[in-house]
Write a protein that holds these residues in place. Structure first.
Motif, mmCIF file in Angstrom:
data_model
loop_
_atom_site.group_PDB
_atom_site.id
_atom_site.type_symbol
_atom_site.label_atom_id
_atom_site.label_comp_id
_atom_site.label_asym_id
_atom_site.label_seq_id
_atom_site.Cartn_x
_atom_site.Cartn_y
_atom_site.Cartn_z
ATOM 1 N N TRP A 1 37.377 37.708 33.020
ATOM 2 C CA TRP A 1 37.503 38.495 34.244
ATOM 3 C C TRP A 1 37.786 37.570 35.419
ATOM 4 C CZ3 TRP A 1 35.336 38.997 39.075
ATOM 5 C CH2 TRP A 1 35.503 40.219 39.727
ATOM 6 N N ASN B 1 42.387 42.845 24.134
ATOM 7 C CA ASN B 1 41.980 41.859 25.150
ATOM 8 C C ASN B 1 40.459 41.697 25.258
ATOM 9 O OD1 ASN B 1 44.626 41.399 25.845
ATOM 10 N ND2 ASN B 1 44.613 42.947 27.465
ATOM 11 N N LYS C 1 42.977 38.868 39.286
ATOM 12 C CA LYS C 1 43.627 39.723 38.285
ATOM 13 C C LYS C 1 42.965 41.087 38.131
ATOM 14 C CE LYS C 1 45.606 39.048 33.680
ATOM 15 N NZ LYS C 1 45.556 38.199 32.480
ATOM 16 N N HIS C 2 41.655 41.142 38.321
ATOM 17 C CA HIS C 2 40.926 42.358 37.967
ATOM 18 C C HIS C 2 40.262 43.071 39.140
ATOM 19 C CE1 HIS C 2 40.995 40.123 33.997
ATOM 20 N NE2 HIS C 2 41.681 41.222 33.776
ATOM 21 N N ASP D 1 38.600 39.198 24.591
ATOM 22 C CA ASP D 1 38.152 37.899 25.094
ATOM 23 C C ASP D 1 38.802 37.528 26.434
ATOM 24 O OD1 ASP D 1 36.473 37.458 22.926
ATOM 25 O OD2 ASP D 1 38.139 36.757 21.693
ATOM 26 N N GLU D 2 39.419 38.488 27.084
ATOM 27 C CA GLU D 2 40.088 38.198 28.353
ATOM 28 C C GLU D 2 39.057 37.876 29.431
ATOM 29 O OE1 GLU D 2 43.306 40.363 31.343
ATOM 30 O OE2 GLU D 2 42.175 41.558 29.913
#
Length: 342
Positions: A63, A58, A67-68, A60-61
């Motif tokens: 932020w 991941n 979600k984080h 290139d996920e």
């Protein structure tokens, strides 16, 4: 009391970053997309990031706050004691999540901090960078705000930081007499991630000495000593302004729908927005206010610069059909050369 302390701990949350995702343009210094450095994350996040580095998972996920980050019981509330003033003052404070329910915020004000419902809410918006106000406008702002706050039992809501419009408002309200402060409820919705010295505020029911003249560093702001109450709004980011806007707007809308039994008419609490200077976010906010249902009246301080001047100019030269008289626009002169999108 102990019951209030336990209620606050059960009810209000802070936001912690769950995943270290390096920013695209800042990887060499190990800064996460949340704005914090690698070592400012919890040990669990550091170990997880270390493992991910070798797995290359991941990468290139993007932020995101939803979600984080995760909510955890708040770890910062109590009383701030402002030092370095002729008349030292105290203020209640609480760190809370950006998605806190507005009814819980109101419950905090009424039951824990012992405020009464306001008869009027004055929401101050505008520039967050420092700017100069013309002496005449400063006098008008001082006289008008002071009179409104003193005679109506108003709550004044700002972003609580000692810069830009809030500095002018604080000076306007309390320059006359420190005693006047006890009659005026000034509430700061401040972004936790930019509050200078926020590490010292961490603690349960803590009494914190805070130097009001402390110099703010880049991406940080000191709290304004003319406020009695601070909601330090946490969205899991650090060094970024604007994390408080959603909660503040939801709370002001919530207040608008409350009925104040203390007034003779038993009517809803009126909310008025006052705009001084400002940038593109200010224009966006004004649009939301006037198109909301019910709409919120907006008082624009013409001559204060940038967004306020642009809105007042457009309003003055708008035709009845809603379009602007473009002949007038060609004659427009800006009051200063500063950029609007600051």
């Amino acid at each position: 009391s102990d019951s209030n302390v336990s209620w606050i701990q059960r009810t209000f949350k802070k936001r912690e970053c769950l995943k270290f995702i390096p920013t695209k343009n800042d990887q060499q210094v190990g800064r996460c997309s949340c704005g914090r450095y690698f070592l400012e994350h919890s040990e669990h996040v550091q170990i997880s990031a270390h493992n991910m580095k070798f797995l290359s998972v991941n990468k290139d996920e993007p932020w995101s706050i939803q979600k984080h980050t995760r909510p955890e019981p708040t770890d910062a509330f109590g009383v701030i004691e402002f030092e370095g003033l002729a008349h030292p003052t105290k203020a209640q404070y609480l760190r809370l999540s950006y998605d806190t329910r507005p009814d819980l915020v109101l419950k905090l004000f009424l039951r824990v901090w012992n405020l009464k419902l306001p008869r009027l809410v004055i929401s101050i918006d505008g520039g967050i960078a420092n700017f100069e106000l013309q002496p005449k406008l400063k006098r008008v702002l001082k006289k008008g705000l002071f009179r409104a706050a003193k005679t109506t039992g108003a709550w004044i809501i700002t972003n609580g930081c000692q810069q830009g419009v809030v500095k002018h408002v604080g000076d306007a309200l309390f320059a006359r007499s420190p005693k006047a402060k006890s009659d005026i409820v000034c509430i700061g919705f401040s972004p936790w991630g930019v509050v200078e010295g926020r590490e010292n505020l961490i603690g349960i029911n803590k009494l914190v000495s805070y130097h009001s003249k402390a110099l703010a560093t880049k991406n940080n702001a000191t709290l304004n000593s003319n406020h009695y109450y601070f909601l330090l709004v946490d969205n899991g980011t650090s060094g970024r302004y604007g994390g408080e806007i959603l909660l503040r707007k939801r709370f002001e809308r919530f207040l608008l729908k409350q009925t104040n039994a203390q007034t003779a008419e038993n009517s809803n609490i009126p909310v008025v927005c006052v705009v001084v200077e400002g940038g593109t976010n200010t224009i966006r906010m004004v649009l939301e206010h006037v198109t909301d249902n019910p709409p919120v009246p907006v008082v624009v301080c013409d001559g204060s610069g940038r967004a306020a001047d642009l809105i007042s100019f457009t309003h003055r030269y708008a035709r009845d059909d809603g379009y602007v008289n473009y002949y007038s626009l060609t004659r427009m002169k800006y009051s200063n050369g500063s950029k609007l999108d600051q």
